[in-house]
Design a protein around this motif. Structure first.
Motif, PDB file in Angstrom:
ATOM      1  N   GLY A 111      13.986  30.656  28.208  1.00  0.00           N
ATOM      2  CA  GLY A 111      14.578  29.987  27.062  1.00  0.00           C
ATOM      3  C   GLY A 111      14.804  28.503  27.230  1.00  0.00           C
ATOM      4  O   GLY A 111      15.227  27.838  26.278  1.00  0.00           O
ATOM      5  N   TYR A 112      14.525  27.970  28.415  1.00  0.00           N
ATOM      6  CA  TYR A 112      14.691  26.535  28.654  1.00  0.00           C
ATOM      7  C   TYR A 112      13.323  25.849  28.578  1.00  0.00           C
ATOM      8  O   TYR A 112      12.325  26.381  29.053  1.00  0.00           O
ATOM      9  N   LYS A 113      13.319  24.650  28.017  1.00  0.00           N
ATOM     10  CA  LYS A 113      12.071  23.889  27.980  1.00  0.00           C
ATOM     11  C   LYS A 113      11.844  23.214  29.327  1.00  0.00           C
ATOM     12  O   LYS A 113      12.770  23.063  30.137  1.00  0.00           O
ATOM     13  N   LEU A 114      10.615  22.818  29.545  1.00  0.00           N
ATOM     14  CA  LEU A 114      10.312  22.068  30.763  1.00  0.00           C
ATOM     15  C   LEU A 114      11.120  20.775  30.794  1.00  0.00           C
ATOM     16  O   LEU A 114      11.307  20.127  29.751  1.00  0.00           O
ATOM     17  N   PRO A 115      11.614  20.368  31.969  1.00  0.00           N
ATOM     18  CA  PRO A 115      12.329  19.088  32.044  1.00  0.00           C
ATOM     19  C   PRO A 115      11.404  17.934  31.671  1.00  0.00           C
ATOM     20  O   PRO A 115      10.189  17.999  31.885  1.00  0.00           O
ATOM     21  N   ASP A 116      11.980  16.896  31.102  1.00  0.00           N
ATOM     22  CA  ASP A 116      11.170  15.761  30.638  1.00  0.00           C
ATOM     23  C   ASP A 116      10.351  15.135  31.756  1.00  0.00           C
ATOM     24  O   ASP A 116       9.269  14.593  31.521  1.00  0.00           O
ATOM     25  N   ASP A 117      10.868  15.182  32.979  1.00  0.00           N
ATOM     26  CA  ASP A 117      10.198  14.499  34.089  1.00  0.00           C
ATOM     27  C   ASP A 117       9.378  15.451  34.950  1.00  0.00           C
ATOM     28  O   ASP A 117       9.089  15.144  36.103  1.00  0.00           O
ATOM     29  N   TRP A 118       8.995  16.621  34.395  1.00  0.00           N
ATOM     30  CA  TRP A 118       8.219  17.555  35.220  1.00  0.00           C
ATOM     31  C   TRP A 118       6.890  16.911  35.608  1.00  0.00           C
ATOM     32  O   TRP A 118       6.239  16.257  34.823  1.00  0.00           O
ATOM     33  N   GLU A 119       6.511  17.107  36.840  1.00  0.00           N
ATOM     34  CA  GLU A 119       5.240  16.595  37.351  1.00  0.00           C
ATOM     35  C   GLU A 119       4.369  17.715  37.899  1.00  0.00           C
ATOM     36  O   GLU A 119       3.154  17.682  37.800  1.00  0.00           O
ATOM     37  N   TYR A 120       5.017  18.728  38.476  1.00  0.00           N
ATOM     38  CA  TYR A 120       4.305  19.893  39.001  1.00  0.00           C
ATOM     39  C   TYR A 120       4.949  21.156  38.430  1.00  0.00           C
ATOM     40  O   TYR A 120       6.165  21.270  38.373  1.00  0.00           O
ATOM     41  N   ASP A 121       4.114  22.103  38.011  1.00  0.00           N
ATOM     42  CA  ASP A 121       4.593  23.335  37.388  1.00  0.00           C
ATOM     43  C   ASP A 121       3.943  24.517  38.107  1.00  0.00           C
ATOM     44  O   ASP A 121       2.743  24.764  37.971  1.00  0.00           O
ATOM     45  N   GLN A 122       4.738  25.242  38.861  1.00  0.00           N
ATOM     46  CA  GLN A 122       4.246  26.350  39.681  1.00  0.00           C
ATOM     47  C   GLN A 122       4.158  27.614  38.823  1.00  0.00           C
ATOM     48  O   GLN A 122       5.161  28.072  38.279  1.00  0.00           O
ATOM     49  N   ILE A 123       2.948  28.203  38.701  1.00  0.00           N
ATOM     50  CA  ILE A 123       2.763  29.258  37.703  1.00  0.00           C
ATOM     51  C   ILE A 123       2.360  30.612  38.275  1.00  0.00           C
ATOM     52  O   ILE A 123       2.588  31.638  37.620  1.00  0.00           O
ATOM     53  N   ALA A 124       1.760  30.680  39.442  1.00  0.00           N
ATOM     54  CA  ALA A 124       1.296  31.985  39.924  1.00  0.00           C
ATOM     55  C   ALA A 124       0.972  31.924  41.404  1.00  0.00           C
ATOM     56  O   ALA A 124       0.571  30.884  41.933  1.00  0.00           O
ATOM     57  N   ASN A 125       1.142  33.074  42.052  1.00  0.00           N
ATOM     58  CA  ASN A 125       0.758  33.217  43.450  1.00  0.00           C
ATOM     59  C   ASN A 125      -0.607  33.893  43.521  1.00  0.00           C
ATOM     60  O   ASN A 125      -0.905  34.797  42.739  1.00  0.00           O
ATOM     61  N   THR A 126      -1.437  33.459  44.445  1.00  0.00           N
ATOM     62  CA  THR A 126      -2.741  34.081  44.616  1.00  0.00           C
ATOM     63  C   THR A 126      -3.204  33.886  46.053  1.00  0.00           C
ATOM     64  O   THR A 126      -2.589  33.147  46.828  1.00  0.00           O
ATOM     65  N   ARG A 127      -4.265  34.562  46.394  1.00  0.00           N
ATOM     66  CA  ARG A 127      -4.875  34.385  47.722  1.00  0.00           C
ATOM     67  C   ARG A 127      -6.342  34.036  47.536  1.00  0.00           C
ATOM     68  O   ARG A 127      -7.064  34.716  46.802  1.00  0.00           O
ATOM     69  N   LEU A 128      -6.762  32.968  48.184  1.00  0.00           N
ATOM     70  CA  LEU A 128      -8.161  32.560  48.157  1.00  0.00           C
ATOM     71  C   LEU A 128      -8.875  33.188  49.344  1.00  0.00           C
ATOM     72  O   LEU A 128      -8.391  33.110  50.483  1.00  0.00           O
ATOM     73  N   ASN A 129     -10.007  33.792  49.098  1.00  0.00           N
ATOM     74  CA  ASN A 129     -10.774  34.444  50.159  1.00  0.00           C
ATOM     75  C   ASN A 129     -12.204  33.923  50.155  1.00  0.00           C
ATOM     76  O   ASN A 129     -12.825  33.804  49.094  1.00  0.00           O
ATOM     77  N   ASP A 130     -12.688  33.623  51.336  1.00  0.00           N
ATOM     78  CA  ASP A 130     -14.049  33.121  51.455  1.00  0.00           C
ATOM     79  C   ASP A 130     -14.603  33.532  52.810  1.00  0.00           C
ATOM     80  O   ASP A 130     -13.913  33.407  53.840  1.00  0.00           O
ATOM     81  N   SER A 131     -15.819  34.033  52.815  1.00  0.00           N
ATOM     82  CA  SER A 131     -16.414  34.513  54.066  1.00  0.00           C
ATOM     83  C   SER A 131     -16.613  33.400  55.079  1.00  0.00           C
ATOM     84  O   SER A 131     -16.612  33.630  56.289  1.00  0.00           O
ATOM     85  N   GLU A 132     -16.767  32.163  54.589  1.00  0.00           N
ATOM     86  CA  GLU A 132     -17.019  31.035  55.498  1.00  0.00           C
ATOM     87  C   GLU A 132     -15.736  30.304  55.878  1.00  0.00           C
ATOM     88  O   GLU A 132     -15.547  29.930  57.035  1.00  0.00           O
ATOM     89  N   TYR A 133     -14.832  30.120  54.904  1.00  0.00           N
ATOM     90  CA  TYR A 133     -13.669  29.261  55.134  1.00  0.00           C
ATOM     91  C   TYR A 133     -12.360  30.017  55.355  1.00  0.00           C
ATOM     92  O   TYR A 133     -11.337  29.410  55.624  1.00  0.00           O
ATOM     93  N   GLY A 134     -12.384  31.343  55.237  1.00  0.00           N
ATOM     94  CA  GLY A 134     -11.206  32.116  55.556  1.00  0.00           C
ATOM     95  C   GLY A 134     -10.364  32.481  54.343  1.00  0.00           C
ATOM     96  O   GLY A 134     -10.806  32.387  53.192  1.00  0.00           O
ATOM     97  N   SER A 135      -9.123  32.896  54.606  1.00  0.00           N
ATOM     98  CA  SER A 135      -8.216  33.388  53.571  1.00  0.00           C
ATOM     99  C   SER A 135      -6.929  32.572  53.591  1.00  0.00           C
ATOM    100  O   SER A 135      -6.357  32.331  54.660  1.00  0.00           O
ATOM    101  N   LEU A 136      -6.467  32.156  52.417  1.00  0.00           N
ATOM    102  CA  LEU A 136      -5.280  31.304  52.329  1.00  0.00           C
ATOM    103  C   LEU A 136      -4.454  31.707  51.116  1.00  0.00           C
ATOM    104  O   LEU A 136      -4.954  31.740  49.989  1.00  0.00           O
ATOM    105  N   GLU A 137      -3.181  32.002  51.349  1.00  0.00           N
ATOM    106  CA  GLU A 137      -2.269  32.311  50.252  1.00  0.00           C
ATOM    107  C   GLU A 137      -1.680  31.011  49.706  1.00  0.00           C
ATOM    108  O   GLU A 137      -1.210  30.164  50.478  1.00  0.00           O
ATOM    109  N   ILE A 138      -1.712  30.862  48.382  1.00  0.00           N
ATOM    110  CA  ILE A 138      -1.201  29.644  47.745  1.00  0.00           C
ATOM    111  C   ILE A 138      -0.418  30.011  46.495  1.00  0.00           C
ATOM    112  O   ILE A 138      -0.529  31.120  45.969  1.00  0.00           O
TER     113      ILE A 138
END
Length: 635
Positions: free
Chosen positions: A308-335
């Protein structure tokens, strides 16, 4: 569906990548009238409808009347006006989700009517709204929308940097911490070399109200400042202090705001304060004047501080979801996926000397306090005391007292009464061209001579002898010792001596019979301390020492290291009309290596000597070749 569409990242999320692949394969949508060679996609559509309770009248991989009617049923449930039986990418998302488009248990028919009307008018812009009123108030919005930033508690390696870039991320948030999740030494270099930008987050704990008070704010600001400085984060960097729990308004007033008051009081003046937390907390902290930017934890959709609250006027980064990146060459990283607004530039560079400037300023400020009590305060005198402190451990014996003066022991005792004075041996400067840190005690001793001798001729000779020409003579002495031990084996020519001047590493030293670069008497640290010490010393009469160092190493003075040195040791004035720089440098060097300068004899008495006739000429030629070559490269 991702496999059938040929996506490289298979993560089970219908994001932009899946949408783009589907739209490319079916630009006009998938329908009974479209030639589709991939029956597996139709199987998936039929299965999706069975899972959501709509009968497609068959599971056979054929897009027939039954599947067309199922699509029209879903379009009707969602309130769409055009019920044409065509599967667009937005309809695809609805089919392959568990979102309800019928009236749910205890649902409100009026609310459903509103939502259907919104779908009818705006679904092409915002997607389909499912039949839950809370979804209109959820903070994170579409979790699958484009996000070019992320944050992670895992240190970024070269492979992880490539993994992030491969998946469309350009900015990474990293933690300032003494724990395993904290930013590691050299990690900023890895991030920037990987064509990434970054923003720093500080989280002491921050998960319950008891973690927040004004006292804890003071503590955390000092810790964050220390870690930011040691990491080389540049001036102006915003550090986002985390509130990682659902604080009530009462808790915000009683604990969170006092915490940020403490943070603002104790943060190093080079840095700015940001806040990470739910929307309400970010807005409250910002409105109190305690932050300049918000990193919103919208991913925590159940937090009351988000709903029910709006984004703050000075928002610069908005964190929206957790995921894991997987790649056979570069590995796995949770972000955590983060939307970047783009109003404030992230960190794009680092300065490994910013901690040194902070330490120098600390001692400089105490020198001012000490001198004000004595009634002889000035910038030059403050700088002189700082230099005395820096050389007090290694360059304060009787020989150095003669050439550089005594160390004010009363000032040293005054500093010992303070609990935040950096240790003498902790002062190091990062030399980019050597890709390494070096101590600055010898540099301080050389600079101190400028404050010791009023006679400019005597001053210049002592600077020469305790600096670069003295080290050249010291190298001559070491060569003499080797020669005396085995004349046939250790008879060094000009090119061998050129490699030993400013000896870069132990391998080079061992090539010419020395156990390591230090014992040559003229290694790379000596080279840079001699040159930079002279260049900085001449700025200390009217410029505070921390500013002089910053002007030199960070703001570009070092780019003219050799031409400045050539001028500052008097070689411009020493040169004959039309004389090339090699010849000028040779004559100056030979005046010392031949023993003709007035102060050469007392210098050799203190620091050792060598056979001037045997080595004087070749030492001067080698030195002139090295320095004139550096001058040419710089120009």
């Amino acid at each position: 569906m991702q496999i059938e569409l040929g996506e490289s990242l298979i993560d089970g999320i219908i994001g932009n990548g899946t949408i783009q692949k589907f739209d490319a394969m079916f630009p006009n949508g998938l329908s009974q009238n479209v030639n589709n060679p991939n029956e597996n996609i139709v199987y998936i559509m039929q299965g999706g409808f069975y899972c959501r309770g709509i009968d497609p009248y068959g599971f056979n991989g054929v897009f027939g009347n039954g599947l067309t009617d199922a699509v029209k049923t879903l379009q009707s449930q969602a309130g769409l006006e055009n019920q044409n039986g065509i599967i667009t990418s937005l309809i695809l998302k609805a089919i392959l989700s568990t979102d309800a488009y019928t009236l749910v248990s205890n649902g409100d028919t009026k609310v459903r009517q509103i939502q259907q009307d919104l779908n009818r008018k705006y679904y092409e812009y915002i997607g389909l709204i499912k039949q839950t009123w809370a979804s209109l108030m959820i903070s994170y919005g579409d979790k699958n929308r484009t996000a070019t930033a992320c944050d992670t508690n895992t240190p970024i390696t070269p492979n992880f940097a490539k993994l992030l870039k491969k998946n469309g991320y350009n900015i990474v948030g990293r933690y300032l911490a003494d724990t395993d999740k904290g930013l590691k030494e050299g990690e900023l270099s890895t991030i920037f070399n990987g064509d990434l930008k970054m923003f720093p987050i500080y989280q002491g704990n921050g998960r319950v109200e008891s973690d927040f008070s004004e006292a804890y704010g003071l503590r955390d600001a000092r810790t964050a400042s220390r870690l930011a400085l040691s990491s080389g984060l540049p001036e102006g960097t915003i550090i986002y202090f985390a509130v990682d729990y659902d604080a009530t308004d009462h808790q915000v007033a009683n604990s969170i705001l006092p915490y940020f008051k403490g943070v603002n009081f104790a943060i190093d003046k080079r840095y700015k304060v940001g806040v990470y937390g739910p929307r309400n907390i970010c807005t409250r902290v910002k409105n109190a004047g305690y932050s300049v930017s918000s990193f919103v934890s919208d991913m925590s959709g159940g937090f009351s501080g988000n709903i029910g609250y709006k984004l703050p006027d000075d928002w610069e980064y908005d964190q929206i979801a957790n995921t894991r990146l997987n790649d056979s060459e570069y590995g796995s990283l949770e972000i955590d996926r983060v939307v970047y607004r783009g109003n404030i530039l992230p960190v794009v560079s680092y300065d490994l000397n910013i901690e040194l400037y902070h330490k120098l300023e600390k001692v400089y400020d105490y020198a001012q306090e000490y001198l004000e009590s004595k009634g002889n305060d000035s910038i030059a005198n403050r700088n002189s005391l700082v230099l005395q402190y820096l050389r007090s451990k290694e360059y304060a014996d009787k020989e150095w007292i003669i050439v550089a003066g005594k160390v004010d022991e009363h000032f040293i005792k005054f500093l010992n009464t303070k609990d935040d004075v950096p240790a003498v041996d902790s002062f190091r400067v990062f030399i980019k061209s050597a890709n390494s840190y070096m101590p600055i005690a010898h540099m301080a001793a050389t600079a101190q001579i400028r404050f010791k001798h009023n006679d400019i001729t005597v001053q210049n000779q002592w600077v020469d002898l305790t600096g670069i020409f003295g080290d050249l003579m010291q190298l001559g002495g070491k060569i003499q010792e080797k020669y005396d031990s085995n004349p046939e084996k250790y008879h060094y020519d000009q090119f061998a001596i050129m490699e030993l001047i400013g000896c870069p590493n132990n391998e080079t030293a061992q090539k010419y019979g020395f156990s390591n670069s230090i014992v040559t008497g003229f290694n790379w640290e000596d080279w840079y301390q001699d040159i930079d010490g002279v260049n900085i010393a001449l700025k200390l009469e009217n410029t505070p020492i921390h500013e002089a160092f910053e002007n030199y190493y960070t703001l570009g003075g070092v780019n003219k290291r050799y031409s400045s040195f050539f001028t500052n040791i008097g070689l411009v004035a020493y040169a004959f009309a039309g004389e090339i720089k090699y010849d000028t440098i040779y004559r100056k060097a030979y005046s010392y290596t031949s023993g003709t300068e007035t102060l050469t004899a007392p210098f050799e008495m203190f620091f050792g000597n060598f056979n001037n006739k045997l080595w004087g000429d070749v030492l001067a030629k080698a030195f002139a070749s090295v320095l004139s070559g550096d001058l040419m490269n710089e120009e």
